[in-house]
Design a protein around this motif. Structure first.
Motif, PDB file in Angstrom:
ATOM      1  N   PHE A  12     -16.702  21.031   4.707  1.00 37.87           N
ATOM      2  CA  PHE A  12     -15.943  20.057   3.924  1.00 37.87           C
ATOM      3  C   PHE A  12     -16.819  19.363   2.888  1.00 37.87           C
ATOM      4  O   PHE A  12     -18.013  19.119   3.120  1.00 37.87           O
ATOM      5  N   CYS A  13     -16.209  19.035   1.773  1.00 35.25           N
ATOM      6  CA  CYS A  13     -16.888  18.245   0.740  1.00 35.25           C
ATOM      7  C   CYS A  13     -17.101  16.822   1.253  1.00 35.25           C
ATOM      8  O   CYS A  13     -16.203  16.244   1.876  1.00 35.25           O
ATOM      9  N   GLU A  14     -18.262  16.296   1.002  1.00 41.13           N
ATOM     10  CA  GLU A  14     -18.592  14.940   1.416  1.00 41.13           C
ATOM     11  C   GLU A  14     -18.471  13.999   0.221  1.00 41.13           C
ATOM     12  O   GLU A  14     -18.446  14.422  -0.946  1.00 41.13           O
ATOM     13  N   ASN A  66       0.829  -1.205   0.000  1.00 42.07           N
ATOM     14  CA  ASN A  66       0.000   0.000   0.000  1.00 42.07           C
ATOM     15  C   ASN A  66       0.864   1.257   0.000  1.00 42.07           C
ATOM     16  O   ASN A  66       1.906   1.307   0.652  1.00 42.07           O
ATOM     17  N   ARG A  67       0.398   2.270  -0.755  1.00 42.86           N
ATOM     18  CA  ARG A  67       1.082   3.559  -0.774  1.00 42.86           C
ATOM     19  C   ARG A  67       0.153   4.629  -0.239  1.00 42.86           C
ATOM     20  O   ARG A  67      -1.042   4.636  -0.514  1.00 42.86           O
ATOM     21  N   TYR A  68       0.742   5.543   0.529  1.00 39.43           N
ATOM     22  CA  TYR A  68      -0.029   6.628   1.119  1.00 39.43           C
ATOM     23  C   TYR A  68       0.584   7.967   0.713  1.00 39.43           C
ATOM     24  O   TYR A  68       1.812   8.113   0.686  1.00 39.43           O
ATOM     25  N   TYR A  69      -0.284   8.920   0.408  1.00 37.65           N
ATOM     26  CA  TYR A  69       0.137  10.232  -0.056  1.00 37.65           C
ATOM     27  C   TYR A  69      -0.362  11.297   0.920  1.00 37.65           C
ATOM     28  O   TYR A  69      -1.311  11.058   1.680  1.00 37.65           O
ATOM     29  N   PRO A  70       0.256  12.480   0.896  1.00 37.20           N
ATOM     30  CA  PRO A  70      -0.206  13.529   1.816  1.00 37.20           C
ATOM     31  C   PRO A  70      -1.698  13.797   1.629  1.00 37.20           C
ATOM     32  O   PRO A  70      -2.144  14.108   0.522  1.00 37.20           O
ATOM     33  N   PRO A  71      -2.497  13.675   2.689  1.00 41.50           N
ATOM     34  CA  PRO A  71      -3.942  13.904   2.564  1.00 41.50           C
ATOM     35  C   PRO A  71      -4.249  15.383   2.409  1.00 41.50           C
ATOM     36  O   PRO A  71      -3.649  16.232   3.076  1.00 41.50           O
ATOM     37  N   ILE A  72      -5.170  15.700   1.527  1.00 47.37           N
ATOM     38  CA  ILE A  72      -5.627  17.071   1.304  1.00 47.37           C
ATOM     39  C   ILE A  72      -7.149  17.052   1.362  1.00 47.37           C
ATOM     40  O   ILE A  72      -7.791  16.342   0.595  1.00 47.37           O
ATOM     41  N   SER A  73      -7.717  17.803   2.285  1.00 47.76           N
ATOM     42  CA  SER A  73      -9.166  17.802   2.488  1.00 47.76           C
ATOM     43  C   SER A  73      -9.798  19.000   1.798  1.00 47.76           C
ATOM     44  O   SER A  73      -9.544  20.147   2.191  1.00 47.76           O
ATOM     45  N   PRO A  74     -10.626  18.778   0.763  1.00 46.50           N
ATOM     46  CA  PRO A  74     -11.290  19.905   0.091  1.00 46.50           C
ATOM     47  C   PRO A  74     -12.434  20.460   0.921  1.00 46.50           C
ATOM     48  O   PRO A  74     -13.233  19.710   1.485  1.00 46.50           O
ATOM     49  N   ALA A  75     -12.488  21.773   1.011  1.00 46.05           N
ATOM     50  CA  ALA A  75     -13.550  22.448   1.766  1.00 46.05           C
ATOM     51  C   ALA A  75     -13.947  23.708   1.015  1.00 46.05           C
ATOM     52  O   ALA A  75     -13.145  24.282   0.267  1.00 46.05           O
ATOM     53  N   VAL A  76     -15.184  24.141   1.202  1.00 41.37           N
ATOM     54  CA  VAL A  76     -15.682  25.335   0.519  1.00 41.37           C
ATOM     55  C   VAL A  76     -15.788  26.503   1.493  1.00 41.37           C
ATOM     56  O   VAL A  76     -16.079  26.330   2.672  1.00 41.37           O
ATOM     57  N   ILE A  77     -15.510  27.687   0.987  1.00 40.56           N
ATOM     58  CA  ILE A  77     -15.752  28.949   1.682  1.00 40.56           C
ATOM     59  C   ILE A  77     -16.798  29.684   0.843  1.00 40.56           C
ATOM     60  O   ILE A  77     -16.584  29.895  -0.358  1.00 40.56           O
ATOM     61  N   VAL A  78     -17.920  30.080   1.438  1.00 39.94           N
ATOM     62  CA  VAL A  78     -19.062  30.531   0.655  1.00 39.94           C
ATOM     63  C   VAL A  78     -19.483  31.957   1.024  1.00 39.94           C
ATOM     64  O   VAL A  78     -19.834  32.235   2.176  1.00 39.94           O
ATOM     65  N   GLU A 118     -20.220  14.046  -3.839  1.00 43.46           N
ATOM     66  CA  GLU A 118     -20.822  15.307  -4.244  1.00 43.46           C
ATOM     67  C   GLU A 118     -19.783  16.224  -4.884  1.00 43.46           C
ATOM     68  O   GLU A 118     -18.586  16.113  -4.613  1.00 43.46           O
ATOM     69  N   THR A 119     -20.259  17.127  -5.731  1.00 47.75           N
ATOM     70  CA  THR A 119     -19.400  18.145  -6.320  1.00 47.75           C
ATOM     71  C   THR A 119     -19.193  19.271  -5.309  1.00 47.75           C
ATOM     72  O   THR A 119     -19.922  19.378  -4.318  1.00 47.75           O
ATOM     73  N   ALA A 120     -18.226  20.127  -5.596  1.00 45.06           N
ATOM     74  CA  ALA A 120     -18.003  21.281  -4.716  1.00 45.06           C
ATOM     75  C   ALA A 120     -19.227  22.194  -4.710  1.00 45.06           C
ATOM     76  O   ALA A 120     -19.582  22.764  -3.672  1.00 45.06           O
ATOM     77  N   GLU A 121     -19.883  22.320  -5.866  1.00 46.58           N
ATOM     78  CA  GLU A 121     -21.075  23.163  -5.939  1.00 46.58           C
ATOM     79  C   GLU A 121     -22.211  22.589  -5.099  1.00 46.58           C
ATOM     80  O   GLU A 121     -22.961  23.331  -4.452  1.00 46.58           O
ATOM     81  N   GLN A 122     -22.332  21.277  -5.077  1.00 45.45           N
ATOM     82  CA  GLN A 122     -23.347  20.649  -4.224  1.00 45.45           C
ATOM     83  C   GLN A 122     -23.002  20.838  -2.742  1.00 45.45           C
ATOM     84  O   GLN A 122     -23.896  20.992  -1.907  1.00 45.45           O
ATOM     85  N   THR A 123     -21.722  20.817  -2.442  1.00 38.66           N
ATOM     86  CA  THR A 123     -21.284  21.086  -1.072  1.00 38.66           C
ATOM     87  C   THR A 123     -21.723  22.485  -0.645  1.00 38.66           C
ATOM     88  O   THR A 123     -22.200  22.681   0.487  1.00 38.66           O
TER      89      THR A 123
END
Length: 279
Positions: free
Chosen positions: A185-187, A146-158, A190-195
């Protein structure tokens, strides 16, 4: 914003290399970072590898992070030790408003990598000890592959707008207590717009339309990628507050907004641009 460091050049391409005496080191102890004090006024810079060696954990593991201009930056894994003469630990929050913005961006990116490396010592699938790969920025399990990469959590500012009014909030959790915007945070699935639509509805009870993208920002202090959006109110302006997420949410007329762009955060830039009729 904090990542806008021009004329400096940020290069995050991976390199498998060892630190040299004059390379820059990022050493952390808790949520503090080791710096080289330049004067009694508190001016500082990132120390060199040669200067930080006494503070490095033993055995020292130093991983290449990125370069700014022609200087290489390395992250020390593990907790830093006592600060050598001329060096001191300062809170990470110090870098958020650093006048030399490339230092703020370096600090947040270094912290992002430091947290990931120190939390990725063992494989999440089989529990074996992980190892660093030499061809990319990743951790690999020698047993199951298994390979693991730096996690990046997408979130919206509205930025939710209703004519010349902006919906401004205060969070009910965390240390940040200044006015802000709806965020979340994006779930999965879903798209960012749906978030955007979901987060605004969940936190304020408002429905929105005309959702449009503004700009993004890496926020390494929390490991996030922030996506800025602007949208218009669709229907009633009456707020139904989710007090588990927000302490307040109110419509603020453009000419009553006092916040200015702080030069660091996407939220403050968006608020300032609305205030000045640019958003």
């Amino acid at each position: 914003m904090i990542q806008d460091i021009e004329p400096h050049r940020f290069d995050n391409a991976f390199r498998s290399t060892e630190p040299q005496q004059d390379d820059r080191m990022m050493v952390f102890a808790g949520r503090t970072m080791l710096v080289h004090l330049l004067d009694e006024a508190g001016t500082f810079e990132f120390p060199t590898y040669g200067h930080t060696e006494p503070a490095l954990p033993h055995p020292a593991v130093c991983v290449y992070a990125f370069s700014i201009d022609d200087e290489k930056y390395f992250v020390s894994l593990g907790e830093g030790g006592d600060a050598p003469a001329g060096l001191a630990y300062v809170p990470l929050e110090t870098f958020r408003m650093a006048t030399r913005k490339h230092m703020g961006h370096a600090a947040q990116t270094g912290w992002h990598l430091h947290r990931w490396y120190t939390r990725s010592k063992h494989c999440g699938a089989c529990g074996s000890e992980m190892r660093h790969t030499v061809e990319e920025r990743a951790m690999e399990c020698p047993v199951c592959g298994n390979r693991y990469y730096p996690p990046i959590s997408p979130a919206v500012i509205v930025a939710v707008t209703d004519g010349d009014k902006l919906l401004m909030t205060r969070y009910s959790r965390g240390a940040y207590r200044l006015r802000a915007l709806v965020a979340g945070f994006c779930e999965i699935g879903e798209t960012a717009e749906q978030t955007v639509a979901r987060e605004v509805l969940e936190e304020t009870g408002l429905r929105v339309k005309n959702i449009r993208y503004y700009k993004s920002q890496p926020w390494g202090y929390a490991g996030d990628l922030l996506l800025g959006y602007v949208c218009d109110l669709d229907g009633s302006p009456e707020v139904s507050l989710d007090d588990a997420e927000l302490a307040s949410a109110e419509w603020v007329p453009r000419d009553e907004i006092v916040e200015e762009d702080d030069g660091a955060s996407l939220t403050r830039e968006m608020i300032a641009r609305f205030k000045n009729g640019l958003l």
